[in-house]
Design a protein around this motif. Structure first.
Motif, PDB file in Angstrom:
ATOM      1  N   LYS A   1       3.361   6.545 -17.568  1.00 47.44           N
ATOM      2  CA  LYS A   1       2.818   5.410 -16.822  1.00 47.44           C
ATOM      3  C   LYS A   1       3.898   4.346 -16.597  1.00 47.44           C
TER       4      LYS A   1
ATOM      5  N   LEU B   1       0.537  -0.674 -19.619  1.00 41.00           N
ATOM      6  CA  LEU B   1       0.912   0.592 -19.000  1.00 41.00           C
ATOM      7  C   LEU B   1      -0.129   0.942 -17.953  1.00 41.00           C
ATOM      8  N   MET B   2       0.334   1.240 -16.725  1.00 41.49           N
ATOM      9  CA  MET B   2      -0.581   1.508 -15.616  1.00 41.49           C
ATOM     10  C   MET B   2      -0.160   2.756 -14.857  1.00 41.49           C
ATOM     11  N   THR B   3      -1.150   3.398 -14.247  1.00 41.48           N
ATOM     12  CA  THR B   3      -0.852   4.477 -13.316  1.00 41.48           C
ATOM     13  C   THR B   3      -0.365   3.865 -11.999  1.00 41.48           C
TER      14      THR B   3
ATOM     15  N   GLU C   1      -3.359   2.326 -10.261  1.00 34.90           N
ATOM     16  CA  GLU C   1      -3.777   1.038 -10.820  1.00 34.90           C
ATOM     17  C   GLU C   1      -2.853  -0.082 -10.356  1.00 34.90           C
TER      18      GLU C   1
ATOM     19  N   ILE D   1       4.102   9.314 -10.403  1.00 36.16           N
ATOM     20  CA  ILE D   1       5.237   9.016 -11.281  1.00 36.16           C
ATOM     21  C   ILE D   1       6.379  10.003 -11.014  1.00 36.16           C
TER      22      ILE D   1
END
Length: 208
Positions: free
Chosen positions: A72, A162-164, A167, A194
């Motif tokens: 992430k 922590l983000m995708t 998001e 990612i």
């Protein structure tokens, strides 16, 4: 306003610039210095042989870091005095004359998040305004190593999240509640995963 000739702002040790970078001429005079910006003027020859006063701004360069941990993105939820909460990637000023862009990025990453990463790659450099000598360097940091306590300035409140990609993109688009974002759009507008970020090619500019 009186013209003043003096040392320019501290600027970090540049190692690379965009091929079409626009710089303040070396003979320009500084006519104003604030806390962030300087104003420079110089006499520019026109096509008919006459001269006009040209003007440009200058400020310290900036570094941004796209850091990947546990699959992430490392995203900061921040607040500064007099401003609402906003989100962004780690980063800050490149203003130490003894630091390269990469060294500044590693320092800002450590100060704001406490994190260190093994692998670093420069993926983007942009000049946001043609009449300002100011460059923004974006780095990719992968292979997380360690985390220690943050070292924040008195004017910073930062929580690490922590983000995708999705998001983070929702925040950029204003879809998340109470969201305000300060993200380098050149990267986010061109990735969906990612893996795509990690495979972004190394930036090719011109060496300084």
């Amino acid at each position: 306003m009186a013209n003043v000739k003096a040392m320019r702002y501290n600027t970090g040790m540049r190692t690379i610039l965009p091929k079409d970078a626009k710089l303040v001429p070396s003979g320009a005079e500084r006519v104003f210095r604030g806390k962030i910006f300087e104003v420079y003027q110089w006499q520019q020859e026109m096509f008919d042989g006459s001269y006009e006063t040209f003007e440009a701004l200058k400020r310290s360069d900036t570094v941004n870091i796209f850091a990947v941990k546990d699959g992430k993105l490392v995203i900061l939820k921040q607040q500064q005095p007099g401003s609402p909460v906003f989100y962004g990637v780690p980063g800050g000023r490149h203003d130490d004359p003894g630091e390269t862009e990469l060294e500044a990025a590693k320092r800002e990453m450590l100060e704001e998040t406490g994190m260190t990463f093994r692998n670093w790659k420069l993926i983007w450099v942009t000049q946001p305004a043609s009449k300002m000598e100011w460059f923004v360097y974006s780095f990719l940091a992968t292979d997380f190593e360690t985390q220690v306590p943050q070292k924040l300035d008195a004017g910073e409140k930062i929580s690490v999240q922590l983000m995708t990609i999705d998001e983070a993109r929702d925040i950029i688009r204003g879809l998340a509640p109470n969201s305000r974002a300060d993200f380098p759009r050149e990267i986010f507008d061109n990735i969906n995963t990612i893996e795509e970020l990690e495979n972004w090619p190394e930036y090719q500019g011109r060496a300084v």
